[in-house]
Write a protein that holds these residues in place. Structure first.
Motif, mmCIF file in Angstrom:
data_model
loop_
_atom_site.group_PDB
_atom_site.id
_atom_site.type_symbol
_atom_site.label_atom_id
_atom_site.label_comp_id
_atom_site.label_asym_id
_atom_site.label_seq_id
_atom_site.Cartn_x
_atom_site.Cartn_y
_atom_site.Cartn_z
ATOM 1 N N GLY A 7 -58.352 -40.804 -10.116
ATOM 2 C CA GLY A 7 -59.836 -40.937 -9.853
ATOM 3 C C GLY A 7 -60.597 -42.299 -9.818
ATOM 4 O O GLY A 7 -61.767 -42.571 -10.251
ATOM 5 N N VAL A 8 -59.883 -43.077 -9.118
ATOM 6 C CA VAL A 8 -60.125 -44.266 -8.855
ATOM 7 C C VAL A 8 -61.060 -44.229 -7.637
ATOM 8 O O VAL A 8 -60.680 -43.937 -6.466
ATOM 9 C CB VAL A 8 -59.268 -45.501 -8.714
ATOM 10 N N PRO A 9 -62.447 -44.202 -7.357
ATOM 11 C CA PRO A 9 -63.251 -44.269 -6.207
ATOM 12 C C PRO A 9 -62.809 -45.053 -5.182
ATOM 13 O O PRO A 9 -62.340 -46.217 -5.415
ATOM 14 C CB PRO A 9 -64.617 -44.351 -6.676
ATOM 15 N N CYS A 10 -63.210 -44.737 -4.020
ATOM 16 C CA CYS A 10 -62.951 -45.499 -2.683
ATOM 17 C C CYS A 10 -63.597 -46.659 -2.658
ATOM 18 O O CYS A 10 -64.806 -46.856 -2.756
ATOM 19 C CB CYS A 10 -63.387 -44.665 -1.346
ATOM 20 N N PHE A 11 -62.671 -47.785 -2.442
ATOM 21 C CA PHE A 11 -63.033 -49.141 -2.208
ATOM 22 C C PHE A 11 -62.631 -49.877 -1.400
ATOM 23 O O PHE A 11 -61.606 -49.530 -0.724
ATOM 24 C CB PHE A 11 -63.153 -49.870 -3.650
ATOM 25 N N TYR A 12 -63.317 -50.923 -0.816
ATOM 26 C CA TYR A 12 -62.560 -51.865 0.142
ATOM 27 C C TYR A 12 -62.689 -53.275 -0.447
ATOM 28 O O TYR A 12 -63.581 -53.615 -1.147
ATOM 29 C CB TYR A 12 -63.090 -51.718 1.353
ATOM 30 N N LEU A 13 -61.664 -54.203 -0.261
ATOM 31 C CA LEU A 13 -61.752 -55.377 -0.781
ATOM 32 C C LEU A 13 -62.057 -56.495 0.444
ATOM 33 O O LEU A 13 -61.425 -56.388 1.427
ATOM 34 C CB LEU A 13 -60.075 -55.756 -1.161
ATOM 35 N N LEU A 14 -62.950 -57.495 0.066
ATOM 36 C CA LEU A 14 -63.120 -58.310 0.875
ATOM 37 C C LEU A 14 -62.539 -59.554 0.594
ATOM 38 O O LEU A 14 -62.581 -60.396 -0.353
ATOM 39 C CB LEU A 14 -64.818 -58.723 0.873
ATOM 40 N N GLY A 15 -61.567 -59.973 1.484
ATOM 41 C CA GLY A 15 -60.427 -60.732 1.239
ATOM 42 C C GLY A 15 -59.580 -61.225 2.304
ATOM 43 O O GLY A 15 -59.937 -60.806 3.394
ATOM 44 N N ASP A 16 -58.485 -62.020 1.995
ATOM 45 C CA ASP A 16 -57.405 -62.281 3.053
ATOM 46 C C ASP A 16 -56.205 -61.536 3.162
ATOM 47 O O ASP A 16 -55.743 -61.604 2.215
ATOM 48 C CB ASP A 16 -57.165 -63.918 2.732
ATOM 49 N N PRO A 17 -56.283 -60.811 4.132
ATOM 50 C CA PRO A 17 -54.953 -59.732 4.058
ATOM 51 C C PRO A 17 -53.815 -60.459 3.997
ATOM 52 O O PRO A 17 -52.771 -59.833 3.197
ATOM 53 C CB PRO A 17 -55.240 -59.139 5.450
ATOM 54 N N ALA A 18 -53.385 -61.743 4.426
ATOM 55 C CA ALA A 18 -52.215 -62.363 4.423
ATOM 56 C C ALA A 18 -52.043 -62.585 3.017
ATOM 57 O O ALA A 18 -51.036 -62.488 2.475
ATOM 58 C CB ALA A 18 -52.144 -63.298 5.260
ATOM 59 N N ALA A 19 -52.978 -63.127 2.290
ATOM 60 C CA ALA A 19 -52.834 -63.672 1.003
ATOM 61 C C ALA A 19 -52.642 -62.586 0.113
ATOM 62 O O ALA A 19 -51.786 -62.546 -0.945
ATOM 63 C CB ALA A 19 -54.209 -64.558 0.481
ATOM 64 N N LEU A 20 -53.272 -61.196 0.384
ATOM 65 C CA LEU A 20 -53.152 -60.185 -0.578
ATOM 66 C C LEU A 20 -51.793 -59.560 -0.467
ATOM 67 O O LEU A 20 -51.103 -59.184 -1.189
ATOM 68 C CB LEU A 20 -54.216 -59.145 -0.273
ATOM 69 N N ALA A 21 -51.300 -59.607 0.897
ATOM 70 C CA ALA A 21 -50.087 -59.003 1.212
ATOM 71 C C ALA A 21 -48.965 -60.036 0.388
ATOM 72 O O ALA A 21 -47.853 -59.385 -0.091
ATOM 73 C CB ALA A 21 -49.495 -58.924 2.702
ATOM 74 N N SER A 22 -49.208 -60.971 0.406
ATOM 75 C CA SER A 22 -48.066 -62.043 -0.165
ATOM 76 C C SER A 22 -47.923 -61.783 -1.929
ATOM 77 O O SER A 22 -46.818 -61.692 -2.259
ATOM 78 C CB SER A 22 -48.566 -63.546 0.086
ATOM 79 N N ARG A 23 -49.156 -61.402 -2.479
ATOM 80 C CA ARG A 23 -49.225 -61.098 -3.765
ATOM 81 C C ARG A 23 -48.600 -59.879 -4.246
ATOM 82 O O ARG A 23 -48.108 -59.800 -5.092
ATOM 83 C CB ARG A 23 -50.889 -61.188 -4.327
ATOM 84 N N ALA A 24 -48.936 -58.902 -3.175
ATOM 85 C CA ALA A 24 -48.397 -57.795 -3.367
ATOM 86 C C ALA A 24 -46.670 -57.810 -3.413
ATOM 87 O O ALA A 24 -45.692 -57.352 -4.210
ATOM 88 C CB ALA A 24 -48.571 -56.708 -2.396
ATOM 89 N N ARG A 25 -46.147 -58.557 -2.576
ATOM 90 C CA ARG A 25 -44.549 -58.983 -2.166
ATOM 91 C C ARG A 25 -44.342 -59.563 -3.738
ATOM 92 O O ARG A 25 -43.153 -59.246 -4.479
ATOM 93 C CB ARG A 25 -44.347 -59.785 -1.140
ATOM 94 N N ARG A 26 -45.033 -60.683 -4.003
ATOM 95 C CA ARG A 26 -44.699 -61.315 -5.283
ATOM 96 C C ARG A 26 -44.658 -60.458 -6.347
ATOM 97 O O ARG A 26 -43.623 -60.681 -7.608
ATOM 98 C CB ARG A 26 -45.855 -62.429 -5.414
ATOM 99 N N LEU A 27 -45.495 -59.388 -6.666
ATOM 100 C CA LEU A 27 -45.538 -58.446 -7.747
ATOM 101 C C LEU A 27 -44.487 -57.161 -7.514
ATOM 102 O O LEU A 27 -44.419 -56.373 -8.443
ATOM 103 C CB LEU A 27 -46.847 -57.951 -7.994
ATOM 104 N N ASP A 28 -43.880 -57.535 -6.407
ATOM 105 C CA ASP A 28 -43.095 -56.215 -5.762
ATOM 106 C C ASP A 28 -43.891 -54.765 -6.159
ATOM 107 O O ASP A 28 -43.488 -53.847 -6.584
ATOM 108 C CB ASP A 28 -41.888 -55.922 -6.938
ATOM 109 N N LEU A 29 -45.185 -54.680 -5.579
ATOM 110 C CA LEU A 29 -45.867 -53.583 -5.541
ATOM 111 C C LEU A 29 -45.906 -53.150 -4.027
ATOM 112 O O LEU A 29 -46.117 -53.698 -3.177
ATOM 113 C CB LEU A 29 -47.292 -53.945 -5.881
ATOM 114 N N ASP A 30 -45.504 -51.847 -3.982
ATOM 115 C CA ASP A 30 -45.736 -51.221 -2.588
ATOM 116 C C ASP A 30 -47.061 -50.567 -2.132
ATOM 117 O O ASP A 30 -47.442 -49.518 -2.384
ATOM 118 C CB ASP A 30 -44.792 -49.831 -2.707
#
Length: 338
Positions: free
Chosen positions: A34-57
């Motif tokens: 039930g989390v409504p659709c959102f988009y993030l205004l950000g840096d894709p590379a930095a966010l992808a790096s954080r996802a890898r750091r947190l081991d989130l798929d």
């Protein structure tokens, strides 16, 4: 419930050295809850790096706001900023300030131009912004400045903490407690109450909002025995609200205002200072309370916590408050469009 036809929510980056990226990634992972659709205004590379750091798929896709809804089920939609961030959790850097501000500016523009149905903001750290040349007193004040520039009229933002069981509004906010009695005015209480009542009706769907107004002093002053402010400032403000047709009661003793039976008698409590409002709200719903800014020409919500630099990138942050902020923003937007 957010409408599937309304524009997506715009989520700002906040300070990328904090837990904003962590909880944004985790919120998307709970999209089917039930989390409504959102988009993030950000840096894709930095966010992808954080996802890898947190081991989130978390697959990430760069999009325009109009395409966020088509992407949301399969990947986290990112609207790229011109500025770039380094993924260095727990290490705030003034080099990130341009991107932090750009994220806010673009979210507000998207809300005004109809590309976003609401603005949800991840936490920022004022000192980092000040060190980077930011001149506004704070996040909310900056949003009000942007709104005033866009509309040509002065916006008066009002802070509300909204949880499942309680909504509280501080009339005075970030000032020392010793200054509250001299800064508190009848006009401030009336204007705050007017905005709260109007938005409870328009954006929360409450037909006739009921306001409980806390006294400033212990026992609401006991008719002047414990301070004159409640009789000279608070009570006249309540009477003025009543004359305007707003259902308001007070001044009421704050020590008996927040228990279960009392909470059933009102829709929001107007409090005279910061902690009088935030302590009961956060005690009842620390992980679920949402900071809502009323009085703006667009919807803005945010989690009720800060940047939490000390746990950023560790995987221990909880996304509950951000998820609650996204859900509430979606619900408010749906009511505004109805």
């Amino acid at each position: 419930m957010a409408s599937p036809h309304q524009p997506p929510l715009a989520l700002t980056s906040g300070d990328p050295a904090g837990i904003g990226p962590d909880v944004a990634l985790m919120a998307w992972l709970r999209r089917r809850a039930g989390v409504p659709c959102f988009y993030l205004l950000g840096d894709p590379a930095a966010l992808a790096s954080r996802a890898r750091r947190l081991d989130l798929d978390v697959p990430i896709k760069e999009v325009e706001p109009a395409d966020a809804r088509k992407t949301y089920a399969q990947a986290l939609p990112i609207v790229p900023l011109a500025a770039r961030f380094d993924d260095r959790p727990g290490r705030p850097d003034i080099a990130n300030v341009p991107g932090i501000i750009e994220s806010i500016d673009r979210a507000v523009t998207d809300a005004f131009d109809g590309r976003a149905s609401a603005v949800v903001t991840c936490p920022i750290a004022k000192k980092v912004l000040y060190d980077g040349g930011f001149r506004s007193p704070g996040h909310t004040e900056y949003l009000a400045e942007l709104a005033s520039i866009r509309t040509g009229s002065i916006a008066r933002p009002v802070m509300m903490l909204a949880g499942p069981e309680l909504r509280t509004v501080p009339v005075t906010i970030h000032i020392p407690l010793a200054e509250v009695p001299s800064k508190l005015t009848e006009q401030d209480i009336v204007e705050t109450g007017r905005i709260v009542a109007g938005e409870l009706e328009q954006r929360f769907g409450i037909l006739r909002p009921r306001l409980a107004v806390a006294g400033l002093n212990p026992h609401a002053g006991e008719e002047g025995a414990m301070g004159v402010e409640d009789e000279k400032i608070v009570r006249p403000a309540v009477e003025a609200l009543i004359r305007e047709g707003i259902e308001a009661r007070g001044p009421l003793p704050a020590d008996t205002l927040f228990h279960g039976r009392a909470r059933k008698t009102y829709d929001a409590a107007l409090c005279m200072y910061h902690d009088q409002a935030l302590i009961p709200a956060k005690t009842l719903a620390f992980d679920e309370a949402v900071n809502v800014t009323l009085g703006l020409p667009f919807i803005r919500t945010s989690p009720d916590h800060g940047t939490a630099f000390d746990i950023a990138g560790s995987g221990t942050a909880k996304p509950d408050s951000l998820i609650a902020a996204l859900r509430l923003a979606g619900q408010m937007a749906a009511r505004s469009m109805a």
